[in-house]
Design a protein around this motif. Structure first.
Motif, PDB file in Angstrom:
ATOM      1  N   MET A 133      10.309  23.101   8.008  1.00 12.79           N
ATOM      2  CA  MET A 133      10.452  21.814   7.242  1.00 12.79           C
ATOM      3  C   MET A 133      10.751  20.684   8.025  1.00 12.79           C
ATOM      4  O   MET A 133      11.604  20.357   9.009  1.00 12.79           O
ATOM      5  CB  MET A 133      11.551  21.950   6.314  1.00 12.79           C
ATOM      6  N   PRO A 134       9.657  19.934   8.031  1.00  8.51           N
ATOM      7  CA  PRO A 134       9.674  18.439   8.775  1.00  8.51           C
ATOM      8  C   PRO A 134      10.536  17.541   8.424  1.00  8.51           C
ATOM      9  O   PRO A 134      10.989  17.453   7.110  1.00  8.51           O
ATOM     10  CB  PRO A 134       8.045  18.191   8.816  1.00  8.51           C
ATOM     11  N   VAL A 138      10.326  14.077   7.111  1.00  9.95           N
ATOM     12  CA  VAL A 138       9.197  13.004   6.642  1.00  9.95           C
ATOM     13  C   VAL A 138       9.943  11.777   6.162  1.00  9.95           C
ATOM     14  O   VAL A 138       9.041  10.887   5.700  1.00  9.95           O
ATOM     15  CB  VAL A 138       8.342  13.614   5.631  1.00  9.95           C
ATOM     16  N   VAL A 167      -3.083  21.469   2.800  1.00  8.48           N
ATOM     17  CA  VAL A 167      -1.593  21.295   1.907  1.00  8.48           C
ATOM     18  C   VAL A 167      -1.004  22.620   1.594  1.00  8.48           C
ATOM     19  O   VAL A 167      -1.824  23.095   0.744  1.00  8.48           O
ATOM     20  CB  VAL A 167      -1.736  20.237   0.900  1.00  8.48           C
ATOM     21  N   GLU A 186       4.531  20.955  -2.063  1.00 10.25           N
ATOM     22  CA  GLU A 186       5.012  19.765  -2.089  1.00 10.25           C
ATOM     23  C   GLU A 186       6.449  19.769  -2.056  1.00 10.25           C
ATOM     24  O   GLU A 186       6.958  20.515  -2.600  1.00 10.25           O
ATOM     25  CB  GLU A 186       4.306  19.191  -3.643  1.00 10.25           C
ATOM     26  N   THR A 241      11.976  14.645  -1.082  1.00  9.70           N
ATOM     27  CA  THR A 241      13.126  14.117  -0.076  1.00  9.70           C
ATOM     28  C   THR A 241      13.867  13.168  -1.012  1.00  9.70           C
ATOM     29  O   THR A 241      13.544  12.831  -2.140  1.00  9.70           O
ATOM     30  CB  THR A 241      12.711  13.688   1.175  1.00  9.70           C
ATOM     31  N   VAL A 295       6.255  14.482  -1.101  1.00  9.23           N
ATOM     32  CA  VAL A 295       5.252  14.323  -0.549  1.00  9.23           C
ATOM     33  C   VAL A 295       4.455  15.919  -0.225  1.00  9.23           C
ATOM     34  O   VAL A 295       5.336  16.870  -0.495  1.00  9.23           O
ATOM     35  CB  VAL A 295       5.799  14.012   1.084  1.00  9.23           C
ATOM     36  N   GLU A 296       3.386  15.813  -0.106  1.00  7.22           N
ATOM     37  CA  GLU A 296       2.725  17.024   0.400  1.00  7.22           C
ATOM     38  C   GLU A 296       2.752  17.432   1.787  1.00  7.22           C
ATOM     39  O   GLU A 296       2.471  16.569   2.701  1.00  7.22           O
ATOM     40  CB  GLU A 296       1.186  17.006  -0.341  1.00  7.22           C
ATOM     41  N   LEU A 297       2.834  18.736   2.403  1.00  5.35           N
ATOM     42  CA  LEU A 297       2.923  18.960   3.574  1.00  5.35           C
ATOM     43  C   LEU A 297       1.726  19.925   3.994  1.00  5.35           C
ATOM     44  O   LEU A 297       1.412  20.959   3.287  1.00  5.35           O
ATOM     45  CB  LEU A 297       4.220  19.860   3.690  1.00  5.35           C
ATOM     46  N   SER A 352       0.222  15.728  10.539  1.00  3.25           N
ATOM     47  CA  SER A 352       0.979  16.332   9.750  1.00  3.25           C
ATOM     48  C   SER A 352       1.941  15.083   9.004  1.00  3.25           C
ATOM     49  O   SER A 352       2.039  15.132   7.848  1.00  3.25           O
ATOM     50  CB  SER A 352       1.919  17.412  10.117  1.00  3.25           C
ATOM     51  N   ALA A 353       2.459  14.190   9.788  1.00  2.00           N
ATOM     52  CA  ALA A 353       3.565  13.163   9.071  1.00  2.00           C
ATOM     53  C   ALA A 353       2.851  12.417   8.497  1.00  2.00           C
ATOM     54  O   ALA A 353       3.190  11.815   7.306  1.00  2.00           O
ATOM     55  CB  ALA A 353       4.394  12.667  10.359  1.00  2.00           C
ATOM     56  N   ALA A 413       1.736  13.580   5.230  1.00  2.00           N
ATOM     57  CA  ALA A 413       2.671  13.637   4.113  1.00  2.00           C
ATOM     58  C   ALA A 413       3.158  12.360   3.599  1.00  2.00           C
ATOM     59  O   ALA A 413       3.226  12.098   2.370  1.00  2.00           O
ATOM     60  CB  ALA A 413       3.882  14.035   5.032  1.00  2.00           C
TER      61      ALA A 413
END
Length: 474
Positions: free
Chosen positions: A13-14, A16, A41, A44, A47, A52-54, A215-216, A219
């Motif tokens: 899990m980043p 974001v 992706v 979703e 946060t 956001v979609e990862l 990736s960021a 997102a």
């Protein structure tokens, strides 16, 4: 004869949202056994700041989903594992009898030997002897975990790079350090290497850095495209007596925690003043009709309230401050990042206009219009909600006269702008109908004493009574 070795890679899990500690998994777009590709992706998440979609940063087959939909997961926790195919003839240890052209033990390594490779990372077996020649060029990605959204701070690499005898392509001018394969990857993904935070030795940008940035960025872009009514999708349960329970998470959870922290940390003082804004309302109509700020610029009373507050702060900069608990110091901020409280389907958010005090009236109007439109569409990015120094909350749009606003954590002041009503008012010795509003200024009494708070509020009121002075002061 070569064999294909499949290895597991974990996607964590980043972060974001610039420092957030957890996110809720709203939905999975893949299941075990599905094939995924680099940039696809997979889920979703929500946060405290955005939905956001990862995207996954490598190719392979989904092995396991570690959490169900609705679970809240800490940043850095593995959420999905993927079986990744290794390079043929490269994933297994070298076979002694394999035919290969002899190579000197001290021969210089080719350009494709990238610094992110490790002897025992995914896709590479441990070496059984001394140095050995690589069978052919490979571009296997060794991403361990995507990095957070790049911010101007020290970034700690996920793994410690080992020295390798590779000299990256030297930059010309301000060209960032990166090897040709990494530059090609960035070009294919449409990424400007100057925007990527390097984690390699001596500031070298690695494939991991490029994938983490992609990736960021994906997102944040996904958050901007997400529909606004996220809150409508939140599940509720109804008890037998008819009670409705609404889970507190995402923006509402973050808001609740922040307000409790602010209310019980900063000693709040609130002052009130009634203001005759008849001239301000006339000035707003004149600006609308003349179009002197621009034909596409939205003009509202909130614009002049914001300009009045910024002008008062320019005269009394001590109110644009923060409390440094560790150093026991008051930090007077160099620029005003003006927050505007906005009610959205996901809850209350406070995006801010960066360096609002330096803007002209037309520039402030354009920035304010863009901020409000973005918030209403649910497209506010996490970065737009960071770093606020003072806030305005417009409770008047709900027909409310005023309130006692709670400070945004870390800020010294917040101004509530109440409804504008026609009231009997003494003007030039006569009681006549005038347009009147009530302003309320809450401030942190550790940083702002009663005199400073009163002077700022009185200045805002005086400027709104005679708004043409905003042009002179602005």
């Amino acid at each position: 004869m070569t064999t294909e070795v499949r290895s597991l890679r974990e996607f964590r899990m980043p972060d974001v949202g610039e420092g957030l500690t957890e996110a809720e998994i709203l939905s999975w777009y893949v299941k075990p056994g599905d094939t995924v590709t680099d940039g696809q992706v997979v889920c979703e998440v929500e946060t405290a700041k955005a939905a956001v979609e990862l995207p996954i940063p490598f190719n392979g087959v989904v092995e396991q989903l570690f959490f169900p939909e609705g679970a809240t997961v800490d940043v850095g926790t593995v959420i999905i594992s993927v079986a990744v195919a290794g390079e043929a003839g490269a994933a297994a240890p070298a076979v002694a009898a394999a035919p290969a052209a002899p190579a000197p033990a001290l021969a210089p390594a080719p350009a494709e030997a990238e610094p992110e490779r490790r002897e025992v990372l995914v896709g590479y077996g441990p070496r059984t002897g001394g140095s050995q020649r690589r069978a052919r060029r490979t571009t296997t990605t060794t991403v361990i975990a995507p990095a957070p959204v790049p911010v101007p701070a020290v970034v700690v690499p996920v793994s410690v790079p080992v020295p390798v005898p590779v000299v990256p392509e030297q930059p010309s001018g301000d060209r960032p350090l990166a090897k040709p394969p990494v530059r090609k990857l960035a070009k294919d993904l449409g990424i400007d290497l100057r925007a990527v935070t390097p984690t390699g030795p001596d500031g070298v940008i690695t494939r991991e850095d490029v994938h983490a940035h992609a990736s960021a960025a994906a997102a944040v872009a996904a958050a901007a495209e997400a529909p606004a009514p996220v809150a409508a999708a939140e599940p509720v349960s109804v008890s037998g007596s008819g009670d409705v329970r609404v889970p507190i998470k995402g923006v509402r959870k973050a808001t609740a925690q922040a307000m409790v922290s602010s209310a019980f940390t900063a000693p709040h003082v609130t002052e009130f003043v009634q203001v005759d804004v008849t001239r301000t309302m006339r000035f707003v109509r004149r600006l609308k009709e003349s179009g002197e700020l621009g034909r596409d610029i939205r003009v509202s009373p909130l614009l002049l309230v914001a300009k009045a507050l910024l002008t008062a702060i320019k005269r009394h900069p001590e109110i644009n401050a923060q409390w440094d608990e560790a150093a026991q110091e008051i930090v007077i901020k160099g620029q005003v990042n003006l927050g505007i409280a906005a009610a959205t389907p996901r809850g209350l958010i406070v995006p801010n206009i960066k360096d609002a005090g330096a803007k002209t009236l037309s520039g402030l109007a354009a920035a304010l219009g863009e901020l409000i439109d973005t918030a209403r569409q649910g497209k506010t990015s996490p970065a737009d909600m960071q770093g606020g120094t003072v806030t305005i909350t417009n409770v008047g749009v709900f027909g409310v006269d005023t309130g006692t606003p709670i400070l945004n954590p870390g800020e010294a002041a917040i101004l509530a702008f109440g409804a504008v009503r026609e009231l009997p008012w003494v003007h030039k010795g006569k009681v006549v109908p005038r347009q009147v509003t009530t302003l309320a200024l809450s401030f942190d009494h550790r940083l702002v004493d009663g005199e400073l708070g009163s002077r700022v509020l009185a200045d805002v009121a005086a400027l709104l009574e005679r708004p043409k002075r905003l042009i002179t002061w602005g």
